[in-house]
Design an enzyme around this catalytic site. Sequence first.
Site, PDB file in Angstrom:
ATOM      1  N   ALA A 165       0.850  -1.196   0.000  1.00 39.65           N
ATOM      2  CA  ALA A 165       0.000   0.000   0.000  1.00 39.65           C
ATOM      3  C   ALA A 165       0.886   1.248   0.000  1.00 39.65           C
ATOM      4  O   ALA A 165       2.034   1.198   0.433  1.00 39.65           O
ATOM      5  CB  ALA A 165      -0.870  -0.011   1.248  1.00 39.65           C
TER       6      ALA A 165
ATOM      7  N   GLY B 167       0.808  -5.202   1.148  1.00 39.98           N
ATOM      8  CA  GLY B 167      -0.302  -5.341   0.206  1.00 39.98           C
ATOM      9  C   GLY B 167       0.140  -5.952  -1.117  1.00 39.98           C
ATOM     10  O   GLY B 167      -0.669  -6.552  -1.831  1.00 39.98           O
TER      11      GLY B 167
ATOM     12  N   GLU C 223      -0.088  -9.548  -0.565  1.00 36.98           N
ATOM     13  CA  GLU C 223      -1.513  -9.893  -0.417  1.00 36.98           C
ATOM     14  C   GLU C 223      -2.203  -9.934  -1.785  1.00 36.98           C
ATOM     15  O   GLU C 223      -3.038 -10.793  -2.055  1.00 36.98           O
ATOM     16  CB  GLU C 223      -2.196  -8.884   0.513  1.00 36.98           C
ATOM     17  CG  GLU C 223      -1.640  -8.973   1.925  1.00 36.98           C
ATOM     18  CD  GLU C 223      -2.243  -7.951   2.854  1.00 36.98           C
ATOM     19  OE1 GLU C 223      -1.838  -6.780   2.746  1.00 36.98           O
ATOM     20  OE2 GLU C 223      -3.120  -8.302   3.647  1.00 36.98           O
TER      21      GLU C 223
ATOM     22  N   GLU D  37       3.658  -5.357   7.281  1.00 33.93           N
ATOM     23  CA  GLU D  37       2.798  -4.330   7.896  1.00 33.93           C
ATOM     24  C   GLU D  37       3.082  -4.126   9.380  1.00 33.93           C
ATOM     25  O   GLU D  37       2.970  -3.019   9.903  1.00 33.93           O
ATOM     26  CB  GLU D  37       1.316  -4.708   7.719  1.00 33.93           C
ATOM     27  CG  GLU D  37       0.785  -4.503   6.308  1.00 33.93           C
ATOM     28  CD  GLU D  37       0.964  -5.714   5.396  1.00 33.93           C
ATOM     29  OE1 GLU D  37       1.823  -6.573   5.695  1.00 33.93           O
ATOM     30  OE2 GLU D  37       0.235  -5.801   4.396  1.00 33.93           O
TER      31      GLU D  37
END
Length: 718
Positions: free
Chosen positions: A61, A100, A103, A123
Amino acid sequence: MALYRRIPGAIAVITLTNPPVNALSCTVREAIYETVKRATADQEVKAIVLCGANGKFCGGADIKEFSREMRGPPLVPMIDMIEESEKPVVAVIEGVAFGGGLELALGCHYRIAHSGAQVGLTEVTLGLLPAAGGTQRLPRLIGVPAALDIITTGRHVSAQEAVRLGIVDKVTDSSAMEEAIEFAKTVAGEPMGPRRLSLWTAACPEDLDSLLEGALVRIRQRSRGALAPVACVQAVRAAASLPFAQGMKKEQELMAYLFTSGQARAMQYCFFTQRAAARWTTPSGASWENTKARPVRQAAVIGLGTMGKGIAVSLSRAGIPVIAVETEQKRLKAGRKAVNSMLTRESQKRGLAEAHLGSISFTLDLRKLRDTDLVIEAVFEDMALKKQIFSKLSSVCRPDALLCTNTSGLNIDEIASAASRPELVVGTHFFAPAHVMKLLEVVCGPRTSPVAVATAMQLAKRLEKIGVVVGNCSGFVGNRMMRPYTEQAYYLLEEGARPEEVDLVLEEFGFAMGIFRVMDLSGLDVGWRSRKELGLTGPKLPPGTEARSRGGKRYSPLPDILCESGRLGQKTGRGWYLYEKERVATPDPWLQSFLEDYRSRFGIQSRRVGQDEILERCLYSLINEGFRILQEGIAASPEDIDVIYVSGYGWPRHRGGPMFYAWMVGLPKVLDKLEHYHRTHPDIPNLAPSSMLRKLVARGSPPVHQWRALIQQHSSQL
Ligand SMILES: CCCCCCCCCCCCCC(=O)CC(=O)SCCNC(=O)CCNC(=O)[C@H](O)C(C)(C)COP(=O)(O)OP(=O)(O)OC[C@H]1O[C@@H](n2cnc3c(N)ncnc32)[C@H](O)[C@@H]1OP(=O)(O)O
Ligand SMILES: NC(=O)C1=CN([C@@H]2O[C@H](COP(=O)(O)OP(=O)(O)OC[C@H]3O[C@@H](n4cnc5c(N)ncnc54)[C@H](O)[C@@H]3O)[C@@H](O)[C@H]2O)C=CC1
């Protein structure tokens, strides 16, 4: 954005394009939605390949968006949409797939990685958890124990380990892109149901509770008080015990709790400030942008003691050939043996071939340094000795060689005065153990040239360390701030506290070790030597000096008395604690009765010192010194001070660093408390609040990133 192209073989290729790390910004997420929809709708497309531009899959992210209002499509439904695709989606993992990014790859049906790639759910290092399905899909893919480790530590996993664990399906030394395209053709048309991780069950050990309990114990040891790793354990428990949809709900709830926490803010602040430290400037206008570093092809280390050994290993690990110099044969032999065994351990641990290490040669002859580009002196902390060495180096080394000193606090300019080219003298202050600790304080004396700073900063980068440029004063930034902190700890003992009480408060705050345990570990004689050098104790102390006063201010002779009685810490089996079993600190009844005698000898009324007072006096006096350092221009910014404390002094990352912490607590509160303690202990040096702190409070306590502009330091060294 994400670029869409069709290639022969009925394949759609979607390329994430957002330099430098293809972070999943709002624009990128929008483009992924759009391109995946386009590929799934196109009748002629049979398979989709998802990759990142410039050899990097995705850095996760966009962290910058976390402090703004979130816009654009959320990640979770986007990843679900990819997983639900009937056409196979193959992720090409080159470079990194972090947070992310991984992910996203876990939502794809297959993952092909290049052998140099790294993956990880990082994270937790930002005070968060992998909330785009990572806590639910990874345990389903590789089992609960392995996933728990990866999620709670945020560690980087090599492609080789990733394929062994089953995170990726294949690793290749050649083009991962070509491999993925060929592979996609072979699986086109197959049913994708079995590849959807949300439909899998997580392989779970029978003793799940004890596995999770063990993880919590390790977390407490590693990062006491940190919320994110504990939330990660809860999310993995949900993956192990709940259906996917409910697990996702739990993941989101936990994320909502972490997302707005002060800890997440602190850790994201650490992420950016660590990178900002590389962008140094000096008042002369020199900076990282306009000053070229000299190449370092050959280095030397003088002194193979505690620090020199680690520095030599760091240089060698970076592939730099090293010449190591000692004074006498016996020490040289011992140094060689220690360095070689450290290097063997290093190469085994990192899987490095010895050929990748820079060679190290050992000598007693300083003249062998005639061709070195850079010398790091790490001899005893003795000004006369250091000056003698720098004078010799000036006649032996090439005139353009950079001369560095590892002094932990002596005046760089005085050392430089012994060199024929003082502009090439710079402090490179490593931290013990030097091959492990990340921080390098680059100390800039008044005559240090920009090229010397640039070369030392470039060296930090090569050694995989975090270089921070600081000005020249006794103790520089880190050790100077430690002084009032340790002194408070002594005063607290004088007033009635016990070492274990002080340490417990500091450990509860998040330090891995309290100050007394730290001192026992590094040796009480380190500080003793420097106090003797400063004339605070020992032979240089003028006769008749009062035991508990120096220069009209309070002084605690407690650590000197311990040293005089041979209590030097772990190495002598006793210091502030007793060490009957190696390295296990136990409270020492002797110390307790010694403290009682000491108090009665000096007429000190013992009292119960509360936990708040312990924490505030220790931390706020350290912070107060930080404000003075800013005021004097010894550190360029509060962010630099925070980087130094987090990466070199074990300041808990989830507290951001001392200056950030002060702001989080509230500058008016810090000021109030300092005023209060200064009133109650007017004889304690340095408790009077700094004028910089007062100024910031008067200006309404602006956030840390605005302080630099307010400092407007005329005499700044940086
Ligand atoms: C009421 C509240 C409701 C709450 C609900 C909230 C819902 C939110 C849902 C969000 C769910 C999302 C879950 C998720 O996806 C979380 C994440 O992905 S967090 C990000 C995880 N990623 C990382 O941890 C990777 C971080 N980056 C790195 O480790 C390194 O940069 C990397 C190894 C990738 C590259 O290293 P290197 O080559 O050495 O380059 P630099 O480190 O110097 O970086 C270069 C440059 O790029 C910037 N940068 C790097 N990564 C990011 C990033 N992810 N986002 C933004 N910027 C990034 C970096 O800062 C450097 O720029 P500077 O200007 O120098 O700072
Ligand atoms: N020990 C620590 O935790 C830290 C120490 N430092 C600084 O690093 C420097 C070195 O400290 P340590 O490694 O702890 O000292 P040390 O006492 O462990 O080692 C010093 C070494 O220098 C050698 N030496 C002395 N004179 C020499 C000469 N003329 N030529 C070649 N070698 C010579 C000695 O034989 C000894 O092996 C000091 O300036 C110290 O303040 C900096 C950061 C942390």
